[in-house]
Design an enzyme around this catalytic site. Structure first.
Site, PDB file in Angstrom:
ATOM      1  N   GLU A  43       0.821  -1.223   0.000  1.00  0.00           N
ATOM      2  CA  GLU A  43       0.000   0.000   0.000  1.00  0.00           C
ATOM      3  C   GLU A  43       0.850   1.268   0.000  1.00  0.00           C
ATOM      4  O   GLU A  43       0.717   2.120   0.882  1.00  0.00           O
ATOM      5  CB  GLU A  43      -0.946  -0.012   1.207  1.00  0.00           C
ATOM      6  CG  GLU A  43      -1.955  -1.151   1.137  1.00  0.00           C
ATOM      7  CD  GLU A  43      -3.014  -1.103   2.236  1.00  0.00           C
ATOM      8  OE1 GLU A  43      -2.781  -0.438   3.251  1.00  0.00           O
ATOM      9  OE2 GLU A  43      -4.076  -1.726   2.049  1.00  0.00           O
ATOM     10  N   GLU A  54      -5.503  -8.742  -0.772  1.00  0.00           N
ATOM     11  CA  GLU A  54      -6.131  -8.523   0.538  1.00  0.00           C
ATOM     12  C   GLU A  54      -7.606  -8.266   0.324  1.00  0.00           C
ATOM     13  O   GLU A  54      -7.986  -7.429  -0.504  1.00  0.00           O
ATOM     14  CB  GLU A  54      -5.547  -7.289   1.256  1.00  0.00           C
ATOM     15  CG  GLU A  54      -4.211  -7.500   1.885  1.00  0.00           C
ATOM     16  CD  GLU A  54      -3.746  -6.298   2.700  1.00  0.00           C
ATOM     17  OE1 GLU A  54      -4.590  -5.587   3.293  1.00  0.00           O
ATOM     18  OE2 GLU A  54      -2.533  -6.072   2.734  1.00  0.00           O
TER      19      GLU A  54
END
Ligand code: P53
Length: 491
Positions: free
Chosen positions: A199, A388
Site C-alpha cells: 500500500e 487482501e
C-alpha cells in the site's frame, strides 16, 4: 457457474509484524510497527518515543508531528501487540499445515526487514534471521504452496528512523537495495512472486506506518514517496537480474468511491478521488509520474526534486503484475454540508444508504470489487492479484472449539462471486486471490486481536485470555471446499 482459470492462486495473506511475534528473537531489530501500541475502535494506536530532554511520550499513529530529536523505541508501561502477535515465529509449522489442509495454492507473507538487517544500515545480514525464512519456505514447499512475498509491509527499521529519518533520506534506498539483493540471492528459486511496498499510496495518510515518517509535512512525504518508488523500481531490476523467473508486482490500497448524488460536482470529485488510488501504480506500471500528481505537487508548492537518473530508474523498473487490497467503498460529496460519517481510516467518506457496514464501520460492497478489478485492468492491462480482502469481525469461540462465522462466509462468498464475474463476463486477467488475515492476526489500524479475519481462530484475546491455541472456524471448511472445486462451489 463460477469459472476460475486453471492454476488460480487461491490462498491467504499476512504481514510479518501482525503475524510473527518473536520481535527481538535471534537478533531481530525494532521496526516501526513494533513501536505502535494497542488501540481499539475508539482509541487510536500510539507511537512511542523519547524526547531530546529524556521525556517518554506517545502520539497518535495516523497523524502526528514528533519533536526534533525524538528517539523512537519501546518503553515500559505500554502494550505493543506486534511483540507477540500470534507467535507464528514458533507456530509456523502447525499454521502452514493448516493452510495446506485448506488447499492453499499461495501464501502471502512479508519478510521482516529487521530480522535480516536489525538496524537497517548494516553491511552484513543477520544469518539467524535469514534462516527463519528458509524454514518457512521449506515448509511451504513441502505442500506446494507458492510464496508471495512482500518486501516491505509497514516494517521500516527504527534504526533508520532514528539515524536519518528513514524514507525521508535517500540513503535508505541503498539500505533497501542491499536487503533486496540479500533476500533475492538467498531465496533464489524458492520465491518467484514478489511485491515491493505494501500500500505505497497509504504514505500520505499513514506516513509513520508506510515510511517511518513522524510528521505530516507534505513536502517530506512527497520526497519519501519518491524514494520508495525509486527503491521499488530498483528492486524490480535487481530481482529480474538475480532470477529471470522472478515476477514482481506493486501493491495499492484501492478505494472505490461513488458520487453521493448525481450532481456533476460530486461525480467530478469522485473521479478525482480515484487518483489517490492510482498515482503510485501509475509510476510503477508506466515508469513515470502521472501529470495530475505533478500538477497537484506544483499547486501545493511541493518540489519533487526528480533527477534524470531517478526518471531513468523509474522507467527501467516497471512491474510485471499488479495487486491491490480491497475492503470497502465510500461515497464522495463536494458539498461541505455533507458530513463524512463513514469509517475506514484513510479511506473514509460519506455513508452509502445501500450498504451495510462491519462493526468497525467498513462498508461491505462486493460489486465494488468487480468495479475495482475492471478499473485496474482497463488502466494497466496487466495480470492482477487481489492480495487482501476480508471481513474484520468479533468472533465467538465456542466451548467445544468451534466458531460459527457465517457472516465471514457470506462476505467472502459474495466478493468471490463478483470476482468470477469480472473474469468471466468482463475479461479481467486475474491470477489469484489471497484472503487477508487467513489466520487471525493483530489488526494494523487498531492493534486489536479481537478484530479477526481468519479461517483459523487464534486464542489470544485483548482481555489477556488465551494461550494461542489454533481452531478451525466454519469458514475454514467452507474455503477448503471453494479451493477444492476451484471456485465452482461457493456453498
Ligand atoms: P486492519 C486502511 C484501509 C485499508 C487497508 O486492516 C489498510 C488500511 C490500514 O490499516 O491496510 C491493510 O488490520 C493493510 C493490512 C491490514 C489490513 O488492511 O486495520 O495492508 O496490514 O491489516 C486490514 O483491519
Amino acid at each position: 457457474m463460477n469459472k476460475f482459470p486453471e492454476n488460480f492462486f487461491w490462498g491467504g495473506a499476512t504481514a510479518a509484524n501482525q503475524l510473527e511475534g518473536g520481535w527481538d528473537a535471534n537478533g531481530k531489530g525494532v521496526s516501526t510497527a513494533d513501536c505502535c501500541t494497542q488501540g481499539s475502535l475508539n482509541q487510536p494506536r500510539l507511537v512511542t518515543f523519547k524526547t531530546k530532554e529524556g521525556e517518554i511520550r506517545a502520539e497518535e499513529m495516523f497523524h502526528f508531528d514528533a519533536p526534533e530529536g525524538a528517539e523512537f523505541g519501546c518503553f515500559d508501561n505500554y502494550v505493543y501487540p506486534t511483540h507477540r502477535a500470534v507467535d507464528f515465529f514458533t507456530h509456523y509449522k502447525e499454521d502452514i499445515a493448516l493452510f495446506a489442509e485448506m488447499g492453499f495454492k499461495m501464501f502471502r507473507f512479508s519478510i521482516n526487514w529487521t530480522r535480516i538487517f536489525p538496524l537497517g544500515d548494516e553491511i552484513l545480514p543477520n544469518e539467524k534471521g535469514l534462516q527463519f525464512y528458509d524454514d518457512v519456505l521449506d515448509e511451504l514447499a513441502k505442500y506446494n504452496i507458492e510464496p508471495l512475498v512482500t518486501l516491505s509491509h509497514f516494517e521500516t527499521p527504527v534504526g533508520l528512523v532514528n539515524k536519518w529519518g528513514a524514507w525521508k533520506d535517500q540513503r535508505t534506498i541503498e539500505c533497501f537495495e542491499r536487503y533486496v539483493a540479500t533476500v533475492g540471492e538467498r531465496y533464489k528459486g524458492k520465491i518467484n512472486y514478489w511485491l515491493t511496498f505494501n500500500e505505497l499510496n497509504g504514505i500520505e495518510s499513514g506516513p509513520w506506518g508506510a515510511a517511518g515518517l513522524p510528521m505530516t509535512d507534505k513536502q517530506i512525504i512527497a520526497n519519501a514517496a519518491k524514494n520508495q518508488l525509486v527503491a521499488s523500481a530498483k528492486a524490480v531490476q535487481l530481482l529480474h537480474e538475480i532470477d529471470p523467473d522472478n515476477k514482481i508486482g506493486n501493491m495499492t490500497a484501492f478505494g472505490v468511491g461513488y458520487p453521493n448524488t448525481s450532481n456533476p460536482k460530486d461525480v467530478f470529485k469522485t473521479w478525482q478521488k480515484y487518483n489517490e488510488s492510482y498515482w503510485c501504480g501509475d509510476v510503477q506500471v508506466r515508469g513515470y509520474y502521472p501529470s495530475f500528481k505533478l500538477k497537484e505537487y506544483k499547486r501545493e508548492g511541493i518540489d519533487l526534486f526528480l533527477t534524470n537518473e531517478e526518471q531513468e530508474t523509474l522507467k527501467n523498473g516497471t512491474v510485471d503484475f499488479i495487486t491491490f487490497s480491497y475492503y470497502m467503498t465510500n461515497n464522495v460529496s463536494s458539498d461541505p454540508q455533507v458530513i463524512e460519517d463513514s469509517a475506514g481510516n484513510f479511506m473514509g467518506g460519506v455513508k452509502n444508504p445501500y450498504l451495510k457496514a462491519s462493526e468497525w464501520g467498513w462498508q461491505i460492497d462486493p460489486i465494488g470489487l468487480r468495479i475495482a478489478l475492471n478499473y485496474m485492468y482497463d488502466r494497466y492491462q496487466l495480470p492482477i492479484m487481489v492480495v487482501e480482502n476480508g471481513l474484520g469481525a468479533r468472533d465467538k469461540l465456542e466451548d467445544n472449539g468451534t466458531c460459527h462465522d457465517s457472516y465471514r462466509i457470506d462476505y467472502l462468498k459474495e466478493h468471490i462471486c463478483e470476482m468470477s464475474k469480472a473474469i468471466e463476463e468482463d475479461g479481467v486477467e486475474l491470477l489469484g486471490y489471497t484472503a487477508w488475515g487467513c489466520i487471525d492476526i493483530v489488526s494494523a489500524s487498531t492493534g486489536e486481536m479481537d478484530k479477526r479475519y481468519g479461517f483459523i481462530y487464534v486464542n489470544y484475546q485483548d482481555n489477556g485470555l488465551g494461550k494461542g491455541e489454533r481452531y478451525r472456524k466454519d469458514s475454514f471448511n467452507w474455503y477448503k471446499k471453494v479451493i477444492e472445486t476451484n471456485g465452482e462451489v461457493l456453498g
